[in-house]
Design an enzyme around this catalytic site. Structure first.
Site, PDB file in Angstrom:
ATOM      1  N   SER A 113     -21.270  -9.525  23.029  1.00 56.71           N
ATOM      2  CA  SER A 113     -21.807 -10.025  21.766  1.00 56.71           C
ATOM      3  C   SER A 113     -23.023  -9.258  21.257  1.00 56.71           C
ATOM      4  O   SER A 113     -22.939  -8.076  20.997  1.00 56.71           O
ATOM      5  CB  SER A 113     -22.115 -11.511  21.918  1.00 56.71           C
ATOM      6  OG  SER A 113     -22.461 -12.049  20.691  1.00 56.71           O
ATOM      7  N   HIS A 114     -24.171  -9.931  21.180  1.00 57.50           N
ATOM      8  CA  HIS A 114     -25.367  -9.323  20.592  1.00 57.50           C
ATOM      9  C   HIS A 114     -26.123  -8.440  21.579  1.00 57.50           C
ATOM     10  O   HIS A 114     -27.131  -7.837  21.214  1.00 57.50           O
ATOM     11  CB  HIS A 114     -26.288 -10.436  20.085  1.00 57.50           C
ATOM     12  CG  HIS A 114     -26.648 -11.398  21.179  1.00 57.50           C
ATOM     13  ND1 HIS A 114     -25.737 -12.293  21.676  1.00 57.50           N
ATOM     14  CD2 HIS A 114     -27.782 -11.578  21.885  1.00 57.50           C
ATOM     15  CE1 HIS A 114     -26.306 -13.001  22.634  1.00 57.50           C
ATOM     16  NE2 HIS A 114     -27.552 -12.585  22.782  1.00 57.50           N
ATOM     17  N   ASP A 279     -19.814  -8.748  18.229  1.00 64.96           N
ATOM     18  CA  ASP A 279     -18.411  -9.175  18.210  1.00 64.96           C
ATOM     19  C   ASP A 279     -18.040  -9.946  16.946  1.00 64.96           C
ATOM     20  O   ASP A 279     -16.962 -10.533  16.866  1.00 64.96           O
ATOM     21  CB  ASP A 279     -18.089  -9.997  19.456  1.00 64.96           C
ATOM     22  CG  ASP A 279     -18.938 -11.256  19.563  1.00 64.96           C
ATOM     23  OD1 ASP A 279     -20.061 -11.261  19.032  1.00 64.96           O
ATOM     24  OD2 ASP A 279     -18.482 -12.238  20.170  1.00 64.96           O
ATOM     25  N   ASP A 281     -19.188 -12.718  15.475  1.00 58.82           N
ATOM     26  CA  ASP A 281     -19.190 -14.173  15.318  1.00 58.82           C
ATOM     27  C   ASP A 281     -20.516 -14.729  14.782  1.00 58.82           C
ATOM     28  O   ASP A 281     -20.580 -15.882  14.380  1.00 58.82           O
ATOM     29  CB  ASP A 281     -18.767 -14.894  16.616  1.00 58.82           C
ATOM     30  CG  ASP A 281     -19.614 -14.524  17.812  1.00 58.82           C
ATOM     31  OD1 ASP A 281     -20.523 -13.681  17.671  1.00 58.82           O
ATOM     32  OD2 ASP A 281     -19.359 -15.078  18.907  1.00 58.82           O
ATOM     33  N   ARG A 282     -21.565 -13.896  14.761  1.00 57.71           N
ATOM     34  CA  ARG A 282     -22.839 -14.379  14.205  1.00 57.71           C
ATOM     35  C   ARG A 282     -23.045 -13.849  12.797  1.00 57.71           C
ATOM     36  O   ARG A 282     -22.459 -12.835  12.415  1.00 57.71           O
ATOM     37  CB  ARG A 282     -24.013 -13.885  15.045  1.00 57.71           C
ATOM     38  CG  ARG A 282     -24.007 -14.393  16.453  1.00 57.71           C
ATOM     39  CD  ARG A 282     -25.266 -13.945  17.163  1.00 57.71           C
ATOM     40  NE  ARG A 282     -25.271 -14.498  18.500  1.00 57.71           N
ATOM     41  CZ  ARG A 282     -26.351 -14.693  19.224  1.00 57.71           C
ATOM     42  NH1 ARG A 282     -27.536 -14.379  18.742  1.00 57.71           N
ATOM     43  NH2 ARG A 282     -26.275 -15.204  20.437  1.00 57.71           N
ATOM     44  N   LYS A 376     -17.312 -19.300  16.340  1.00 58.73           N
ATOM     45  CA  LYS A 376     -18.158 -19.108  15.167  1.00 58.73           C
ATOM     46  C   LYS A 376     -17.680 -17.849  14.472  1.00 58.73           C
ATOM     47  O   LYS A 376     -17.015 -17.011  15.080  1.00 58.73           O
ATOM     48  CB  LYS A 376     -19.624 -19.054  15.557  1.00 58.73           C
ATOM     49  CG  LYS A 376     -20.009 -18.069  16.651  1.00 58.73           C
ATOM     50  CD  LYS A 376     -21.463 -18.313  17.038  1.00 58.73           C
ATOM     51  CE  LYS A 376     -21.965 -17.292  18.037  1.00 58.73           C
ATOM     52  NZ  LYS A 376     -21.709 -17.675  19.433  1.00 58.73           N
TER      53      LYS A 376
HETATM   54  C1  VG1 Z   1     -27.039 -17.572  22.970  1.00 68.21           C
HETATM   55  C2  VG1 Z   1     -27.307 -18.565  21.856  1.00 68.21           C
HETATM   56  C3  VG1 Z   1     -26.175 -19.571  21.775  1.00 68.21           C
HETATM   57  C4  VG1 Z   1     -24.845 -18.825  21.580  1.00 68.21           C
HETATM   58  C5  VG1 Z   1     -24.659 -17.807  22.683  1.00 68.21           C
HETATM   59  C6  VG1 Z   1     -23.430 -16.945  22.487  1.00 68.21           C
HETATM   60  O1  VG1 Z   1     -26.983 -18.244  24.209  1.00 68.21           O
HETATM   61  O2  VG1 Z   1     -28.535 -19.208  22.048  1.00 68.21           O
HETATM   62  O3  VG1 Z   1     -26.429 -20.457  20.711  1.00 68.21           O
HETATM   63  O4  VG1 Z   1     -23.773 -19.727  21.595  1.00 68.21           O
HETATM   64  O5  VG1 Z   1     -25.785 -16.929  22.739  1.00 68.21           O
HETATM   65  O6  VG1 Z   1     -23.474 -16.272  21.280  1.00 68.21           O
HETATM   66  P1  VG1 Z   1     -28.212 -18.296  25.227  1.00 68.21           P
HETATM   67  O7  VG1 Z   1     -27.688 -19.015  26.427  1.00 68.21           O
HETATM   68  O8  VG1 Z   1     -28.607 -16.882  25.482  1.00 68.21           O
HETATM   69  O9  VG1 Z   1     -29.298 -19.025  24.526  1.00 68.21           O
HETATM   70  V1  VG1 Z   1     -22.726 -14.793  21.114  1.00 68.21           V
HETATM   71  O10 VG1 Z   1     -22.735 -14.356  19.543  1.00 68.21           O
HETATM   72  O11 VG1 Z   1     -23.758 -13.898  22.163  1.00 68.21           O
HETATM   73  O12 VG1 Z   1     -21.252 -14.945  21.840  1.00 68.21           O
HETATM   74 CO    CO Z   2     -21.504 -12.847  19.182  1.00 73.56          CO
END
Ligand code: VG1
Ligand code: CO
Length: 543
Positions: A113-114, A279, A281-282, A376
């Protein structure tokens, strides 16, 4: 079929976090590491013979290698067909869309993801169930259990499958179909939003800038904004997906999407700005010189849903993660629909959506979505905003401020302290937790603590219980501070401090959130002993 049973040794650290298993690329490159986890997935789910799997990732470094391995393992484990995104690429929401559309057995999504990518960056993998959503905790725990004792995995010996051209290959009796994932996704978007109205808006001189951050949404943005909606080519930036995201951090927030932020706060700024993550979704939503917090964005989407084609019949209910601000709760109240508060992570929304109890969901972490898929969805949120703008013909700032006028403003900010030593971060949480009873009733200036708790959640659909989902410090005036450790990081610990205060007074709506929340920020530092315990009192990222 030439199935090989390869002996292996278990790894102790394959516990999925908030969203799948995420580790450094170098960890995944260890012999048998990826294979063990994939076999643990296959061993935790009853794969009906001949089942279809969806497979794709955000295109980050190691994506292609991982896909070849998983294809050969899928063939050895009885799958009949695998649909793979062209070049091995699928955005997370597109994968969810395709799992649902083709009624497949589920999918494997390769993404961190990010998190940054590249040789020294992160890689990740997760399993999505046949509803298109991330596997619930029951399944991720079963996968972890299997991974701790695994002794062998199954794979066929075969040459790599070509992934760049759309078409079908036979892999030891299993069909591998390379598909154009953009088309299915764009079609779904067109069924939900009024593309003609958005086209008219874009033709009227309204200017937008979308930043794909060199991640997965580039080709989707090209098809949707340029081909289908007629936006000029310079409406897009960083739309060529790169395995290392151009060295950037594909996280659409004010810190990491600074290139876009400079444009939107600069001279001759466009009317609308948006970005998505690794990816896809954000999403981040911006107006000319104006930032929309994700929590406000969710509330606004809920309040205006009826004017959008796909939601014209109204929404059944809404859900938000616990740390997300209560802005959407106000909207739910005025619409007289239910509002659910879940732990962090999209997997907790799945049951509510499947049961038809909620239509819209959101997280403060730049995640917004609806029951059109079970993830998302970044571009969906951008299109939702464009559709609202096309109808209202007001600026983003005007729309948000009018919303606050009607519902009040939930002033909100999140402070992240990244890469803390694990022990120190755990110490902060333990210290707070053991201090709950001493904190209740304590006053700090105008603020008095009313209650403290450790958030736990009972899923209203299947009754499953999730405990220790974040510490809440609630004040008598409705403000709150939440402390939580991240479950997606790959080095050290990340402490997240979520701050929220409700401001009904419209004369204060123009205040910068950091100023409006300055007292709360001090209280958070004081009660957590953050400086003493970690040596830090300045966040790495403020959103
Ligand atoms: C983070 C965010 C959470 C989100 C998750 C996956 O998790 O706070 O809200 O669902 O990332 O997002 P954490 O445990 O690091 O706070 V993504 O776009 O990285 O799949
Ligand atoms: Co993501």
């Amino acid at each position: 079929m030439n199935v090989q049973v390869i002996p292996s040794q278990a790894f102790a650290d394959q516990k999925p976090g908030t969203s799948g298993l995420r580790k450094k690329v170098t960890v995944f490159q260890q012999p048998h590491y990826l294979e063990n986890f994939v076999q643990s997935i296959f061993d935790s789910i009853d794969v009906p013979k001949g089942a279809t799997l969806i497979l794709g990732g955000d295109g980050r470094y190691y994506n292609r290698e991982a896909i070849q391995i998983i294809l050969k393992m899928a063939a050895a484990n009885g799958f009949g067909r695998v649909l793979v995104g062209q070049a091995g690429i699928l955005s997370t929401p597109a994968a969810s869309c395709i799992i649902r559309k083709y009624k497949t057995f589920g999918g494997i999504i390769l993404s961190a993801s990010h998190n940054p990518g590249g040789v020294d960056g992160d890689f990740g993998i997760k399993y999505n169930t046949p509803n298109g959503g991330p596997a619930p905790e029951k399944i991720t725990e079963a996968i972890f259990e299997k991974s701790k004792s695994i002794q062998r995995y199954k794979m066929i010996a075969a040459p790599d499958v070509p992934l760049d051209v759309i078409g079908e290959t036979d892999l030891a009796g299993m069909k591998v179909q390379v598909i154009d994932a953009v088309a299915d996704y764009a079609e779904l978007m067109e069924s939900l939003f009024d593309f003609n109205a958005i086209k008219d808006l874009l033709a009227s001189g309204f200017r937008m800038k979308f930043d794909a951050m060199h991640a997965v949404t580039g080709p989707y943005a090209q098809e949707i904004f340029i081909q289908r909606l007629g936006a000029p080519a310079d409406s897009l930036m960083n739309c060529v997906p790169l395995p290392d995201f151009g060295g950037g951090h594909p996280d659409p927030n004010l810190t990491y999407a600074h290139e876009l932020v400079e444009i939107i706060y600069g001279e001759n700024a466009p009317d609308f700005g948006a970005a998505s993550d690794g990816d896809g979704d954000r999403n981040m939503i911006l107006g000319k010189g104006f930032f929309v917090t994700p929590s406000d964005s969710l509330a606004l989407i809920a309040a205006n849903a009826r004017m959008v084609k796909g939601y014209a019949k109204g929404i059944a209910g809404v859900a938000r993660s616990m740390p997300t601000s209560g802005a959407v709760d106000m909207v739910a109240k005025s619409l007289d629909i239910p509002c659910f508060e879940t732990p962090t992570g999209w997997k907790f929304f799945g049951n509510l959506m499947d049961a038809g109890q909620v239509t819209l969901c959101g997280e403060e972490s730049f995640g917004t979505g609806s029951s059109h898929v079970r993830e998302k969805d970044g571009l969906w949120a951008v299109l939702f905003w464009l559709n609202i703008l096309a109808i209202k013909r007001q600026s983003v700032e005007q729309i948000v401020k009018r919303h606050w006028l009607q519902f009040g403003r939930n002033v909100y900010s999140r402070h992240d302290y990244e890469d803390l030593p694990l022990d120190a971060a755990n110490g902060v949480i333990e210290h707070l937790r053991s201090n709950f009873s001493a904190l209740v009733g304590k006053s700090f200036g105008q603020y008095t603590i009313q209650e403290c708790d450790d958030f736990s959640y009972t899923d209203p659909i299947d009754g499953s219980i999730s405990t220790k989902q974040g510490l809440r410090v609630l004040f008598t005036d409705g403000s709150r501070i939440v402390f939580r450790l991240s479950g997606t990081g790959t080095s050290g610990a990340t402490l997240r401090i979520y701050l929220e205060a409700f401001e009904p007074d419209t004369s204060k709506h123009d205040l910068d959130a950091q100023i409006a929340l300055s007292e709360m920020i001090k209280i958070a530092l004081q009660i957590s002993e953050l400086k003493q315990r970690t040596g830090r009192d300045t966040p790495t990222v403020i959103t």
